[in-house]
Write a protein that holds these residues in place. Structure first.
Motif, PDB file in Angstrom:
ATOM      1  N   PHE A  58       0.754  -1.234   0.107  1.00 57.08           N
ATOM      2  CA  PHE A  58       0.171   0.088   0.098  1.00 57.08           C
ATOM      3  C   PHE A  58       1.004   1.348   0.080  1.00 57.08           C
ATOM      4  O   PHE A  58       0.809   2.010   1.045  1.00 57.08           O
ATOM      5  CB  PHE A  58      -0.809   0.116   1.387  1.00 57.08           C
ATOM      6  CG  PHE A  58      -1.871  -1.134   0.985  1.00 57.08           C
ATOM      7  CD1 PHE A  58      -3.145  -0.837   0.763  1.00 57.08           C
ATOM      8  CD2 PHE A  58      -1.749  -2.286   1.567  1.00 57.08           C
ATOM      9  CE1 PHE A  58      -4.224  -1.767   0.760  1.00 57.08           C
ATOM     10  CE2 PHE A  58      -2.696  -3.449   1.467  1.00 57.08           C
ATOM     11  CZ  PHE A  58      -4.050  -3.038   1.340  1.00 57.08           C
ATOM     12  N   PRO A  59       1.594   1.383  -0.874  1.00 57.33           N
ATOM     13  CA  PRO A  59       2.482   2.823  -1.056  1.00 57.33           C
ATOM     14  C   PRO A  59       1.801   3.919  -1.507  1.00 57.33           C
ATOM     15  O   PRO A  59       0.866   3.792  -2.379  1.00 57.33           O
ATOM     16  CB  PRO A  59       3.694   2.238  -2.076  1.00 57.33           C
ATOM     17  CG  PRO A  59       3.038   1.508  -2.858  1.00 57.33           C
ATOM     18  CD  PRO A  59       2.014   0.789  -2.295  1.00 57.33           C
ATOM     19  N   ASN A  60       2.277   4.953  -1.294  1.00 51.00           N
ATOM     20  CA  ASN A  60       1.826   6.183  -2.001  1.00 51.00           C
ATOM     21  C   ASN A  60       2.957   6.430  -3.285  1.00 51.00           C
ATOM     22  O   ASN A  60       3.711   5.501  -3.355  1.00 51.00           O
ATOM     23  CB  ASN A  60       1.876   7.491  -1.178  1.00 51.00           C
ATOM     24  CG  ASN A  60       3.297   7.837  -0.724  1.00 51.00           C
ATOM     25  OD1 ASN A  60       4.391   7.530  -1.104  1.00 51.00           O
ATOM     26  ND2 ASN A  60       3.382   8.427   0.395  1.00 51.00           N
ATOM     27  N   PRO A 105      -5.193  13.728  -5.136  1.00 49.63           N
ATOM     28  CA  PRO A 105      -6.214  13.873  -5.676  1.00 49.63           C
ATOM     29  C   PRO A 105      -6.567  13.221  -7.035  1.00 49.63           C
ATOM     30  O   PRO A 105      -7.755  13.545  -7.680  1.00 49.63           O
ATOM     31  CB  PRO A 105      -6.218  15.481  -5.878  1.00 49.63           C
ATOM     32  CG  PRO A 105      -4.636  15.726  -5.668  1.00 49.63           C
ATOM     33  CD  PRO A 105      -4.187  14.631  -4.721  1.00 49.63           C
ATOM     34  N   ARG A 106      -5.428  12.248  -7.577  1.00 47.98           N
ATOM     35  CA  ARG A 106      -5.839  11.534  -8.635  1.00 47.98           C
ATOM     36  C   ARG A 106      -6.351  10.184  -8.441  1.00 47.98           C
ATOM     37  O   ARG A 106      -6.424   9.444  -9.473  1.00 47.98           O
ATOM     38  CB  ARG A 106      -4.443  11.501  -9.461  1.00 47.98           C
ATOM     39  CG  ARG A 106      -3.818  12.884 -10.044  1.00 47.98           C
ATOM     40  CD  ARG A 106      -2.367  12.615 -10.376  1.00 47.98           C
ATOM     41  NE  ARG A 106      -1.586  12.668  -9.187  1.00 47.98           N
ATOM     42  CZ  ARG A 106      -0.535  11.828  -9.215  1.00 47.98           C
ATOM     43  NH1 ARG A 106       0.140  11.354 -10.389  1.00 47.98           N
ATOM     44  NH2 ARG A 106       0.356  11.762  -8.017  1.00 47.98           N
ATOM     45  N   GLY A 107      -6.627   9.849  -7.116  1.00 42.47           N
ATOM     46  CA  GLY A 107      -7.403   8.705  -6.776  1.00 42.47           C
ATOM     47  C   GLY A 107      -6.370   7.535  -6.358  1.00 42.47           C
ATOM     48  O   GLY A 107      -5.252   7.808  -5.878  1.00 42.47           O
ATOM     49  N   VAL A 108      -6.669   6.232  -6.839  1.00 39.98           N
ATOM     50  CA  VAL A 108      -5.845   5.184  -6.442  1.00 39.98           C
ATOM     51  C   VAL A 108      -5.744   4.298  -7.682  1.00 39.98           C
ATOM     52  O   VAL A 108      -6.527   4.235  -8.580  1.00 39.98           O
ATOM     53  CB  VAL A 108      -6.727   4.365  -5.312  1.00 39.98           C
ATOM     54  CG1 VAL A 108      -5.889   3.188  -5.189  1.00 39.98           C
ATOM     55  CG2 VAL A 108      -6.724   5.062  -4.350  1.00 39.98           C
ATOM     56  N   LEU A 109      -4.443   3.579  -7.739  1.00 42.60           N
ATOM     57  CA  LEU A 109      -4.139   2.726  -8.909  1.00 42.60           C
ATOM     58  C   LEU A 109      -4.142   1.310  -8.103  1.00 42.60           C
ATOM     59  O   LEU A 109      -3.363   1.091  -7.153  1.00 42.60           O
ATOM     60  CB  LEU A 109      -2.835   3.060  -9.451  1.00 42.60           C
ATOM     61  CG  LEU A 109      -2.239   1.951 -10.677  1.00 42.60           C
ATOM     62  CD1 LEU A 109      -3.015   2.016 -11.809  1.00 42.60           C
ATOM     63  CD2 LEU A 109      -0.827   2.194 -11.054  1.00 42.60           C
ATOM     64  N   LEU A 110      -4.851   0.403  -8.508  1.00 38.78           N
ATOM     65  CA  LEU A 110      -4.712  -0.939  -8.364  1.00 38.78           C
ATOM     66  C   LEU A 110      -4.010  -1.774  -9.345  1.00 38.78           C
ATOM     67  O   LEU A 110      -4.482  -1.773 -10.541  1.00 38.78           O
ATOM     68  CB  LEU A 110      -6.068  -1.407  -8.300  1.00 38.78           C
ATOM     69  CG  LEU A 110      -6.084  -3.086  -7.910  1.00 38.78           C
ATOM     70  CD1 LEU A 110      -5.356  -3.637  -6.623  1.00 38.78           C
ATOM     71  CD2 LEU A 110      -7.567  -3.492  -7.931  1.00 38.78           C
ATOM     72  N   ALA A 111      -2.776  -2.420  -9.273  1.00 44.91           N
ATOM     73  CA  ALA A 111      -2.143  -3.101  -9.757  1.00 44.91           C
ATOM     74  C   ALA A 111      -2.168  -4.459  -9.360  1.00 44.91           C
ATOM     75  O   ALA A 111      -1.842  -4.672  -8.198  1.00 44.91           O
ATOM     76  CB  ALA A 111      -0.601  -2.669 -10.242  1.00 44.91           C
ATOM     77  N   VAL A 125      -0.780  -4.306  -5.883  1.00 45.05           N
ATOM     78  CA  VAL A 125      -0.305  -3.264  -5.089  1.00 45.05           C
ATOM     79  C   VAL A 125      -1.369  -1.916  -5.313  1.00 45.05           C
ATOM     80  O   VAL A 125      -1.799  -1.752  -6.234  1.00 45.05           O
ATOM     81  CB  VAL A 125       1.063  -2.609  -6.126  1.00 45.05           C
ATOM     82  CG1 VAL A 125       1.623  -1.454  -5.528  1.00 45.05           C
ATOM     83  CG2 VAL A 125       2.168  -3.600  -6.123  1.00 45.05           C
ATOM     84  N   VAL A 126      -1.514  -1.288  -4.102  1.00 42.37           N
ATOM     85  CA  VAL A 126      -2.628  -0.429  -4.165  1.00 42.37           C
ATOM     86  C   VAL A 126      -1.887   1.026  -3.646  1.00 42.37           C
ATOM     87  O   VAL A 126      -1.464   1.289  -2.872  1.00 42.37           O
ATOM     88  CB  VAL A 126      -3.531  -0.476  -2.828  1.00 42.37           C
ATOM     89  CG1 VAL A 126      -4.714   0.587  -2.863  1.00 42.37           C
ATOM     90  CG2 VAL A 126      -4.179  -2.111  -3.029  1.00 42.37           C
ATOM     91  N   VAL A 127      -1.848   1.836  -4.938  1.00 48.29           N
ATOM     92  CA  VAL A 127      -1.041   3.096  -4.809  1.00 48.29           C
ATOM     93  C   VAL A 127      -2.009   4.077  -4.709  1.00 48.29           C
ATOM     94  O   VAL A 127      -3.052   4.366  -5.548  1.00 48.29           O
ATOM     95  CB  VAL A 127      -0.252   3.379  -6.242  1.00 48.29           C
ATOM     96  CG1 VAL A 127       0.486   4.314  -6.227  1.00 48.29           C
ATOM     97  CG2 VAL A 127       0.416   2.025  -6.561  1.00 48.29           C
ATOM     98  N   THR A 128      -1.681   4.969  -3.699  1.00 51.58           N
ATOM     99  CA  THR A 128      -2.668   6.151  -3.397  1.00 51.58           C
ATOM    100  C   THR A 128      -1.981   7.228  -4.051  1.00 51.58           C
ATOM    101  O   THR A 128      -0.921   7.704  -4.034  1.00 51.58           O
ATOM    102  CB  THR A 128      -2.599   6.310  -1.759  1.00 51.58           C
ATOM    103  OG1 THR A 128      -1.408   6.448  -1.118  1.00 51.58           O
ATOM    104  CG2 THR A 128      -3.407   5.529  -0.986  1.00 51.58           C
TER     105      THR A 128
END
Length: 202
Positions: free
Chosen positions: A73-75, A124-130, A118-121
């Motif tokens: 869970f990284p930024n 304001p652009r949201g979240v990326l789930l890979a 990988v859940v990337v915070t």
């Protein structure tokens, strides 16, 4: 903090029957590595919350820890440090290619005998789930979840809230995409809470 240096390593026996083990990078590296290894031996999935760029980079410099991680869970900055990916400038809403590339690189080093995510915070652009399925030939799927426009009071605790709510959702039968949506809703409550890091209304 001195107390963090006293964190013990849970044994395989102690982790027997545990479904998920969440590790953050405040513990000593040795404890993190041994705990992740013991969790996998006990049949648990390991979740990792990096907490800072320097700590994220340090624990991921070799594969002894990250190879046992199923969920991270990284930024964005932590992701780039963990994956050893360097970029010039910052991505925009329409250009997340370097984030996707870094997430794919990191997934390639994570647990290989089962699915990994990988859940990337991204603020304001949201979240990326890979996500990748288990196996050497598995492909990576990237899903972007746009952020809801809100009036932010404080970002403290938002990532921790998302991570905790994500795990709660999984434990209650959600899949990873549903868990991200649930986590983002919970994070909004913390973003709008002015009296502390985590909203008591979660």
């Amino acid at each position: 903090m001195d107390a963090n240096q006293q964190i013990p390593t849970p044994s395989v026996k102690a982790l027997s029957g545990v479904e998920f083990l969440l590790i953050d990078s405040n513990a000593p590296s040795r404890v993190m590595i041994e705990s992740a290894s013991n969790a996998v031996k006990a049949g648990a999935s390991v979740f990792f919350e990096p907490t800072s760029v320097p700590k994220a980079k340090q624990i991921c410099e070799n594969d002894s820890f990250i190879k046992n991680v199923s969920y991270a869970f990284p930024n964005e900055d932590e992701l780039l440090a963990m994956s050893n990916t360097s970029v010039e400038g910052e991505s925009t809403t329409d250009d997340l290619e370097h984030v996707k590339h870094a997430a794919s690189n990191l997934l390639g080093r994570m647990r290989s005998d089962s699915s990994a995510h990988v859940v990337v915070t991204l603020g304001p652009r949201g979240v990326l789930l890979a996500s990748k399925s288990g196996g050497p030939d598995s492909s990576v799927e990237h899903t972007v979840f746009p952020a809801e426009a809100i009036s932010k009071v404080s970002s403290n605790g938002a990532g921790d809230t998302l991570c905790g709510a994500f795990i709660h959702a999984l434990l209650n039968g959600a899949d990873e995409k549903q868990a991200v949506r649930f986590g983002m809703k919970a994070a909004i409550l913390s973003l709008q809470y002015e009296d502390g890091a985590i909203s008591p209304y979660i």
